[in-house]
Design a protein around this motif. Structure first.
Motif, PDB file in Angstrom:
ATOM      1  N   VAL A 158       0.843  -1.201   0.000  1.00 31.74           N
ATOM      2  CA  VAL A 158       0.000   0.000   0.000  1.00 31.74           C
ATOM      3  C   VAL A 158       0.879   1.252   0.000  1.00 31.74           C
ATOM      4  N   GLU A 159       1.901   1.242   0.840  1.00 29.47           N
ATOM      5  CA  GLU A 159       2.786   2.411   0.906  1.00 29.47           C
ATOM      6  C   GLU A 159       3.471   2.667  -0.430  1.00 29.47           C
ATOM      7  N   LEU A 160       3.955   1.591  -1.024  1.00 27.09           N
ATOM      8  CA  LEU A 160       4.653   1.772  -2.300  1.00 27.09           C
ATOM      9  C   LEU A 160       3.677   2.267  -3.373  1.00 27.09           C
ATOM     10  N   THR A 161       2.426   1.792  -3.313  1.00 24.79           N
ATOM     11  CA  THR A 161       1.421   2.266  -4.264  1.00 24.79           C
ATOM     12  C   THR A 161       1.174   3.762  -4.078  1.00 24.79           C
ATOM     13  N   ILE A 162       1.133   4.181  -2.812  1.00 29.23           N
ATOM     14  CA  ILE A 162       0.922   5.607  -2.540  1.00 29.23           C
ATOM     15  C   ILE A 162       2.080   6.433  -3.103  1.00 29.23           C
ATOM     16  N   PHE A 163       3.302   5.996  -2.838  1.00 29.52           N
ATOM     17  CA  PHE A 163       4.449   6.748  -3.348  1.00 29.52           C
ATOM     18  C   PHE A 163       4.491   6.741  -4.869  1.00 29.52           C
ATOM     19  N   ASN A 164       4.126   5.601  -5.434  1.00 30.20           N
ATOM     20  CA  ASN A 164       4.121   5.513  -6.903  1.00 30.20           C
ATOM     21  C   ASN A 164       3.202   6.580  -7.495  1.00 30.20           C
ATOM     22  N   THR A 165       2.092   6.851  -6.810  1.00 26.72           N
ATOM     23  CA  THR A 165       1.168   7.883  -7.278  1.00 26.72           C
ATOM     24  C   THR A 165       1.657   9.285  -6.921  1.00 26.72           C
ATOM     25  N   LYS A 170     -19.479   8.302  -4.989  1.00 31.60           N
ATOM     26  CA  LYS A 170     -19.564   7.023  -5.678  1.00 31.60           C
ATOM     27  C   LYS A 170     -18.840   5.932  -4.892  1.00 31.60           C
ATOM     28  N   PRO A 171     -19.344   4.711  -4.943  1.00 29.21           N
ATOM     29  CA  PRO A 171     -18.615   3.642  -4.262  1.00 29.21           C
ATOM     30  C   PRO A 171     -17.252   3.419  -4.926  1.00 29.21           C
ATOM     31  N   THR A 172     -16.262   3.192  -4.106  1.00 29.30           N
ATOM     32  CA  THR A 172     -14.904   3.010  -4.617  1.00 29.30           C
ATOM     33  C   THR A 172     -14.800   1.691  -5.388  1.00 29.30           C
ATOM     34  N   ASP A 173     -14.167   1.772  -6.540  1.00 30.88           N
ATOM     35  CA  ASP A 173     -13.903   0.561  -7.330  1.00 30.88           C
ATOM     36  C   ASP A 173     -12.473   0.664  -7.852  1.00 30.88           C
ATOM     37  N   ASN A 229     -17.183   2.604   1.395  1.00 32.27           N
ATOM     38  CA  ASN A 229     -18.225   1.959   0.583  1.00 32.27           C
ATOM     39  C   ASN A 229     -17.646   1.527  -0.759  1.00 32.27           C
ATOM     40  N   LEU A 230     -17.785   0.249  -1.046  1.00 31.25           N
ATOM     41  CA  LEU A 230     -17.163  -0.304  -2.247  1.00 31.25           C
ATOM     42  C   LEU A 230     -18.214  -0.713  -3.270  1.00 31.25           C
ATOM     43  N   ALA A 231     -17.822  -0.645  -4.519  1.00 33.47           N
ATOM     44  CA  ALA A 231     -18.662  -1.212  -5.579  1.00 33.47           C
ATOM     45  C   ALA A 231     -18.574  -2.729  -5.466  1.00 33.47           C
ATOM     46  N   THR A 232     -19.464  -3.418  -6.169  1.00 30.75           N
ATOM     47  CA  THR A 232     -19.416  -4.875  -6.133  1.00 30.75           C
ATOM     48  C   THR A 232     -18.077  -5.334  -6.686  1.00 30.75           C
ATOM     49  N   GLY A 233     -17.402  -6.180  -5.930  1.00 36.24           N
ATOM     50  CA  GLY A 233     -16.105  -6.650  -6.403  1.00 36.24           C
ATOM     51  C   GLY A 233     -15.172  -6.816  -5.223  1.00 36.24           C
ATOM     52  N   ASP A 234     -14.043  -7.430  -5.483  1.00 30.85           N
ATOM     53  CA  ASP A 234     -13.081  -7.705  -4.438  1.00 30.85           C
ATOM     54  C   ASP A 234     -11.862  -6.839  -4.723  1.00 30.85           C
ATOM     55  N   TYR A 235     -11.593  -5.894  -3.821  1.00 32.48           N
ATOM     56  CA  TYR A 235     -10.489  -4.973  -4.085  1.00 32.48           C
ATOM     57  C   TYR A 235      -9.452  -5.047  -2.991  1.00 32.48           C
ATOM     58  N   SER A 236      -8.200  -5.012  -3.412  1.00 33.66           N
ATOM     59  CA  SER A 236      -7.101  -5.070  -2.453  1.00 33.66           C
ATOM     60  C   SER A 236      -6.982  -3.734  -1.730  1.00 33.66           C
ATOM     61  N   PRO A 237      -6.324  -3.734  -0.564  1.00 34.42           N
ATOM     62  CA  PRO A 237      -6.126  -2.465   0.149  1.00 34.42           C
ATOM     63  C   PRO A 237      -5.426  -1.406  -0.712  1.00 34.42           C
ATOM     64  N   SER A 238      -4.516  -1.811  -1.581  1.00 36.70           N
ATOM     65  CA  SER A 238      -3.818  -0.825  -2.431  1.00 36.70           C
ATOM     66  C   SER A 238      -4.806  -0.147  -3.367  1.00 36.70           C
ATOM     67  N   VAL A 239      -5.697  -0.950  -3.946  1.00 37.32           N
ATOM     68  CA  VAL A 239      -6.678  -0.388  -4.872  1.00 37.32           C
ATOM     69  C   VAL A 239      -7.630   0.547  -4.125  1.00 37.32           C
ATOM     70  N   ILE A 240      -8.113   0.115  -2.989  1.00 36.53           N
ATOM     71  CA  ILE A 240      -9.051   0.955  -2.230  1.00 36.53           C
ATOM     72  C   ILE A 240      -8.368   2.262  -1.824  1.00 36.53           C
ATOM     73  N   SER A 241      -7.109   2.178  -1.451  1.00 37.00           N
ATOM     74  CA  SER A 241      -6.407   3.375  -1.011  1.00 37.00           C
ATOM     75  C   SER A 241      -6.140   4.359  -2.143  1.00 37.00           C
ATOM     76  N   GLU A 257      -9.042  -4.850   7.499  1.00 37.82           N
ATOM     77  CA  GLU A 257      -9.339  -6.172   8.069  1.00 37.82           C
ATOM     78  C   GLU A 257      -8.448  -6.492   9.261  1.00 37.82           C
ATOM     79  N   GLY A 258      -8.345  -5.522  10.151  1.00 39.32           N
ATOM     80  CA  GLY A 258      -7.615  -5.746  11.391  1.00 39.32           C
ATOM     81  C   GLY A 258      -6.101  -5.652  11.277  1.00 39.32           C
ATOM     82  N   GLU A 259      -5.597  -5.400  10.092  1.00 39.80           N
ATOM     83  CA  GLU A 259      -4.146  -5.295   9.937  1.00 39.80           C
ATOM     84  C   GLU A 259      -3.746  -3.895   9.513  1.00 39.80           C
ATOM     85  N   VAL A 260      -2.562  -3.504   9.950  1.00 46.53           N
ATOM     86  CA  VAL A 260      -2.048  -2.195   9.534  1.00 46.53           C
ATOM     87  C   VAL A 260      -1.371  -2.371   8.172  1.00 46.53           C
TER      88      VAL A 260
END
Lengths: 793, 275
Positions: free
Chosen positions: A46-53, A233-236, A323-335, A391-394
């Motif tokens: 997640v951190e690396l995704t943030i920095f990448n952006t 909008k729900p995050t996707d 709030n998420l759109a229908t689908g399974d998204y990783s923490p990096s995507v949601i962030s 989900e309970g993890e940092v």
């Protein structure tokens, strides 16, 4: 210690590079190692995704920021807020005793998305830019759209036409549905944009100074608990990697890149806009301080860290609340996904229920759009750390400054070598014939098809509409005679010959255009479109362009405020505008100028008004046909002698035109730009109602003057004005006082012909009806109804 | 937002409409009280209103078809009673589409859909079209037009993609004529009917720009009078009589705030109230 780290520490460059590319990251190995340094350990995904952006060119301005701060003046007495937040703000009129009406303006590009998905790409361009203005607490009162497309008659002609039509449709679909009028725009077609169109967008808004909202957690959070609310909008996963996509060359076939284009929804935005207004009004009524910012590049992580840090706070988020759109998204995507139509609010805990009730119950967001709504996603904390849990993890934990600090480069620049030559004029050519080609060329001909596709009337503030004058004019404050004028400009043919002039002349023309409706140029924004800044010659183009803009802003200045520059309050840099062949676009700095009109009832259309009026040229046509429509259409060459910005002349001429408006003399006014004096005159005659004609005697320019074709087609930035007859002496005196040259072009007559003579010799005669026909239909093949719809790809 | 709409003109804000604020402003300029009525407010509040306006925009995103979803909204039951009581109802642009989809217009058979507002048919272009046009006032049947005289030529802006009144049923057209229901027709600046583009900007049957119910209290019109309620809103190069008025206001800002060609639609309500 967060879980799920990406191992970089102690790994050789080759392995790091491989793992970065596996994750689809754009950051370099050196940047990844810098992340390790900052975080003090291997970063989480997640951190690396943030920095990448955050470290993408799009978000960080890592190549451009030093140049921008070196050259651009951002301070003047009218500036409330310069570059830094989502939009710039100037005050333009008093609002009672202690308050001011402010103009909020933002300018962005959406080039790469529009090239691969024209309708959605352009629509999200509008969707994104209006959010930048709304989140300052303003009401958006207009958008403008400077567009650059490929050559419709070139090799990629069909594709360029399809992109142009798609882009215009996207802009119309979004703006029309949102209920924001189009106030202007311009279109240039050129082979230089065959592989990379430019879709720049400007949004302007109104707010009282006392009601400005900042994009930061308010200082009150030191004393009372604040919550972070995500609404919309729900995050996707749409637009995941969008900022990075904007920060690399458009190399591929685009298929893979389409996922990086966001999905627009003007309907939801409209409802959100109404609900946001209610929330902000209620906060104001209750005296509650809130922070408000839109989600753009970098999504939730970017908005929350920036809001917290700007206020001097930290934040703790829980992705499970998003709030998420229908689908399974990783923490990096949601962030980090760039799902459209979302805002973030920082509000006191005891105001949360009010806010949620407005969005979720009064305006029924969850009911009218599946999955939409407002939800508390985290807390503001006094400690300056930034933590995301899922989900309970940092999944992310760093000091907040580490995320927002940014990165900067000193790019190498190398003076480009350009050789351009002037063509030899062919005395056998006929001005009469040649002009028919000019008036019907796509860059000159009427863009009526486009203007009529946009809603110019919604909100009921329009005074002068796109196509009626050099700038659009609105009456922003009900019952007040104050007007606001807007124009966008940037002629890429000049920058190609000399990138410094490209920047300087764009400012001059934008300022000229608002002056032509009687407005004092009061601020500009810049959207700087260039190729890959890692190439020293491209970086030089950029550097020169910014230098030219800065000089022009200081040279023209704030008319009426001696010694103050025309301030740059907002802008955007768009690099990596080059397509699959690797050819960069011509340097294209685009300037939006906003002007303040003391009395909008004096703002007139460009069209000739009355028989018997006198027509004058303010300023002298010079041997400056380089980059002109004439050289390109008739001699198939750029030429070398592009116009040279002369800021003193420019300022004096602009001041003269504003003075003439103030005196109530102006019946029509039009600046000289593409196509030169004769094009300006034809455009003024074509829309005249009733029809009027004019005979121009070139002997007026004197014996030592240029050849007739140069006088008529030179693009030196002058003005044509229609003034009442019988005031010649006063006109001459004003021009002498302002030290500007004046030429009398003739008197309007009811016979609808445009004649050019040199003493007794007749040089050309055109029927205005014929010119109108060519002018109105010149873009028919591009925008008119097409038998077979062409798809973008 | 208000708790009471008694004596006021309610402008209904369905999700996605975007002309509610300027509609309220125009009604107020005509001298009446007006407020926005959010679609999910208690329906009984609507019953107290003096008149109801359905403003322009894209209610419910034009899902399925423009106006369809709003036409099925629960508030429409109340509005149906309101209209059948003879109270004034005006639909502008998207509001007109809602009234047609709800079967209030033409209203020959109440709540039966006898008309459609179909995609524009234009020579040489397609889709959304925004421009100033001229419409001619016809008959004296419509309550919303009692300040206009028969034959008045009114310049107004249009902005829509689906504004073509159409029906396959000739009898409907004949009945509408018989009842003087086609009260606004696209025309030239001197009032001549011309069925070709751009005089008729969308291919509408009988050049219809506005149609009322047989009783004349419900009007569905595609042009936007709220965008033509002040002189400053009129383009200075427009053809016809209004050009002179508009140009006379140049350099005279106080005249710019004078009445525009569309204000009389709202002002007609006052005449209606005061007899």
């Amino acid at each position: 210690m967060p879980k799920g780290t990406v191992s970089i520490k102690g790994k050789p460059d080759s392995e790091v590079k491989e793992s970065l590319s596996e994750y689809g990251f754009n950051i370099t190995v050196a940047e990844a190692r810098r992340v390790v340094e900052l975080v003090g350990r291997d970063p989480t995904l997640v951190e690396l995704t943030i920095f990448n952006t955050m470290w993408s060119e799009h978000c960080s301005y890592k190549s451009s920021s030093k140049v921008l701060s070196e050259f651009l003046p951002t301070k003047a007495s009218n500036v409330v807020m310069g570059p830094g937040e989502d939009a710039g703000v100037i005050r333009f009129a008093p609002a009672g005793k202690d308050d001011s009406y402010c103009l909020v303006i933002a300018h962005e590009s959406h080039n790469h998305p529009s090239q691969v998905l024209p309708v959605e790409g352009a629509a999200t361009g509008i969707g994104g830019i209006v959010r930048d203005v709304y989140c300052m607490g303003a009401d958006v009162v207009g958008v403008l759209d400077p567009l650059r497309f490929g050559d419709p008659n070139g090799e990629n002609g069909q594709e360029s036409i399809a992109i142009a039509r798609g882009v215009i449709d996207g802009i119309a679909q979004y703006g029309n549905a949102l209920g924001v009028p189009n106030l202007g725009g311009d279109i240039i077609f050129d082979g230089g944009y065959d592989e990379n169109c430019l879709v720049n967008v400007v949004a302007v808004g109104l707010v009282k100074e006392s009601r400005l909202i900042r994009s930061r957690v308010p200082i009150e959070a030191k004393k009372i608990p604040y919550k972070l609310i995500l609404v919309g909008k729900p995050t996707d996963d749409s637009g995941f990697g969008g900022a990075a996509f904007a920060s690399e060359d458009l190399a591929g076939e685009g298929e893979a890149d389409r996922g990086a284009v966001q999905v627009p929804d003007p309907f939801l935005k409209r409802v959100l806009t109404v609900a946001n207004r209610r929330v902000l009004d209620l906060a104001h009524e209750k005296g509650v301080k809130v922070g408000f910012k839109d989600l753009g590049a970098g999504g939730i992580a970017c908005v929350t860290s920036e809001m917290a840090d700007a206020g001097g706070f930290g934040a703790r988020l829980n992705l499970d609340q998003v709030n998420l759109a229908t689908g399974d998204y990783s923490p990096s995507v949601i962030s980090c996904s760039e799902t459209q139509e979302r805002y973030c609010l920082a509000v006191p805990e005891d105001f949360v229920d009010d806010v949620l009730a407005i969005y979720n119950e009064d305006y029924e967001l969850p009911h009218i759009y599946h999955g939409a709504g407002a939800f508390v996603i985290g807390d503001v904390i006094n400690e300056k750390s930034y933590r995301i849990e899922s989900e309970g993890e940092v999944v992310c934990e760093t000091p907040v400054k580490v995320i927002t600090t940014g990165i900067s480069y000193d790019r190498e620049k190398k003076t480009g070598k350009r050789i351009f030559n002037e063509p030899e004029l062919d005395p056998a050519r006929s001005i009469e014939e040649d002009f028919l080609k000019i008036i019907s060329s796509p860059n000159i001909a009427s863009k009526n098809y486009v203007f009529r596709h946009y809603d110019s009337e919604v909100q009921g503030r329009a005074v002068i509409r796109p196509g009626e004058a050099d700038a659009g004019v609105i009456a922003p404050i009900h019952g007040s005679k104050i007007g606001l004028a807007f124009s966008v400009d940037g002629n890429s043919y000049y920058g190609r010959v000399d990138p410094y002039q490209g920047g300087a002349l764009a400012v001059c023309e934008a300022a000229r255009n608002v002056a032509a409706v009687g407005a004092v140029p009061s601020t500009i924004t810049d959207c700087l479109n260039y190729g890959n800044p890692e190439y020293p010659e491209i970086f030089w183009e950029f550097y020169e362009g910014v230098r030219g803009i800065g000089d022009a802003c200081r040279g023209i200045g704030l008319i009426g405020k001696e010694g103050e520059p025309l301030p740059v309050v907002s802008g955007n840099v768009s690099f990596y505008n080059q397509g699959k062949s690797g050819k960069a676009i011509p340097p294209t700095p685009v300037i939006a100028c906003a002007g303040v009109v003391e009395d909008y009832s004096r703002s007139r259309s460009i069209f000739f008004k009355e028989e018997g009026s006198s027509v004058f040229l303010i300023g002298e046509p010079l041997d400056e046909l380089g980059g002109s429509e004439y050289y390109r259409q008739i001699y198939n060459t750029s030429g070398a002698n592009i116009p040279q910005a002369d800021f003193i002349r420019e300022r004096n001429q602009i001041k003269t035109v504003i003075d003439m408006h103030g005196l109530g003399w102006i019946r029509a006014c039009h600046d000289i730009s593409q196509g030169g004096l004769i094009t300006a005159l034809a455009e003024m005659a074509i829309g005249a109602n009733p029809a009027l004609g004019l005979t121009v005697d070139l002997d007026e320019f004197g014996r030592t003057a240029l050849e007739p074709e140069k006088l008529l087609f030179s693009e030196t930035g002058n003005f044509v004005v229609e003034l009442p007859g019988g005031i010649e002496r006063e006109v001459l005196a004003l021009c002498a006082r302002n030290r500007v040259k004046l030429f009398r072009l003739g008197q309007l007559v009811s016979r609808p012909k445009l004649n050019i003579t040199a003493g007794n010799e007749r040089l050309a005669t055109w029927d205005i009806a014929k010119l109108r026909d060519l002018y109105m239909n010149g873009c028919r093949g591009i925008f008119g109804k097409q038998e077979r719809r062409i798809s973008a790809r | 937002m208000q708790d009471s709409f008694s004596g006021k003109v309610a402008v209904i804000q369905f999700p996605g409409v975007n002309c509610e604020s300027e509609s309220v402003r125009a009604v107020r300029a005509a001298g009446l009280e007006s407020e926005i009525f959010r679609w999910n407010m208690p329906p009984q509040l609507l019953g107290e209103a003096l008149a109801v306006i359905l403003p322009g925009g894209f209610s419910y995103q034009d899902r399925i078809r423009a106006g369809v979803v709003a036409a099925k909204d629960t508030i429409m039951d109340k509005l149906s009673d309101f209209a059948r009581d003879g109270k004034p109802v005006l639909g502008i642009c998207n509001g007109a589409q809602v009234l047609v989809e709800a079967g209030f217009i033409p209203g020959l058979h109440w709540e039966k859909i006898d008309l459609a507002l179909a995609p524009n048919v234009m020579s040489d272009r397609e889709g959304y079209y925004c421009n100033w046009v001229h419409v001619r006032a016809e008959g004296n049947n419509c309550l919303w037009m009692n300040k206009y005289k028969e034959g008045d030529v009114i310049p107004l802006p249009i902005a829509h993609a689906e504004g073509r009144f159409v029906t396959k049923d000739e009898d409907i057209i004949n009945d509408m004529h018989k009842n003087n229901q086609i009260v606004l027709r696209y025309c030239t600046e001197v009032g001549d009917l011309d069925s070709s583009f751009p005089v008729n900007p969308n291919g509408s049957v009988e050049n219809a720009a506005g149609i009322c119910n047989p009783e004349g209290n419900v009007l569905a019109m595609m042009p936007h009078p709220e965008r033509a309620s002040w002189l400053r809103q009129v383009p200075e190069d427009i053809s016809g009589k209004w050009k002179t008025k508009r140009r006379n206001a140049c350099c005279r800002p106080e005249i710019m705030e004078d009445e525009g060609p569309g204000l009389a639609f709202f002002a007609s309500l006052i005449r209606e109230m005061t007899g």
